[in-house]
Design an enzyme around this catalytic site. Structure first.
Site, PDB file in Angstrom:
ATOM      1  N   HIS A   1       6.655  -1.193   3.585  1.00  0.00           N
ATOM      2  CA  HIS A   1       6.527  -2.617   3.928  1.00  0.00           C
ATOM      3  C   HIS A   1       5.724  -3.329   2.871  1.00  0.00           C
ATOM      4  CE1 HIS A   1       3.132  -0.448   5.743  1.00  0.00           C
ATOM      5  NE2 HIS A   1       2.414  -1.543   5.524  1.00  0.00           N
TER       6      HIS A   1
ATOM      7  N   ASN B   1       0.859  -1.178   0.000  1.00  0.00           N
ATOM      8  CA  ASN B   1       0.000   0.000   0.000  1.00  0.00           C
ATOM      9  C   ASN B   1       0.898   1.230   0.000  1.00  0.00           C
ATOM     10  OD1 ASN B   1      -2.446  -1.523   0.255  1.00  0.00           O
ATOM     11  ND2 ASN B   1      -2.045  -1.752   2.442  1.00  0.00           N
TER      12      ASN B   1
END
Ligand code: 5GP
Ligand code: ZN
Length: 112
Positions: A98, A85
């Site tokens: 991440h 994201n």
């Protein structure tokens, strides 16, 4: 104040860490959305995917390779997803780059 993933990397906050090398840490997501839900996190702080450039692109390759290796070591290599994201509108809540590794849907329950 440092971000919470930097604090996990520094062992200032607890996490179930499954793998670590010189560049990455892999730990279980605290709120799993799949039977296997791991977070692949660079030790170096980058706000998001937007922070990578030609000099740091290698960290992205390392994250993909770590996802593949973790999927193999957990026996879910027959089917999994990776997701990054990016930005608030992209669903990014934690401002430290991440990759999500999601899988394990076909996993049989462990028998004792
Ligand atoms: P994002 O929406 O930023 O892509 O995903 C952040 C993820 O981090 C979420 O899936 C959330 O459950 C997970 N998360 C948030 N805080 C913590 C934490 O303190 N420890 C762990 N292990 N995961 C966290
Ligand atoms: Zn950070």
């Amino acid at each position: 104040m440092t971000c919470i993933f930097c604090q996990i990397v520094a062992r200032e906050l607890p996490a179930e860490i499954l793998f670590e090398d010189s560049e990455l840490v892999v730990f279980k997501d605290i709120n799993p959305e799949a039977p296997v839900h791991l977070l692949i996190v660079p030790k170096r702080h980058f706000d998001s995917l937007n922070s990578l450039d030609e000099l740091t692109a290698q960290i992205g390759a390392r994250m993909f390779l770590a996802a593949k290796k973790m999927a193999e070591s957990l026996g879910i290599e027959s089917g999994y997803k990776v997701l990054i994201n990016c930005g608030r509108e992209g669903g990014q809540v934690i401002r430290h780059l991440h990759m999500h590794l999601l899988g394990g849907w076909g996993r049989k329950p462990v028998r004792r």
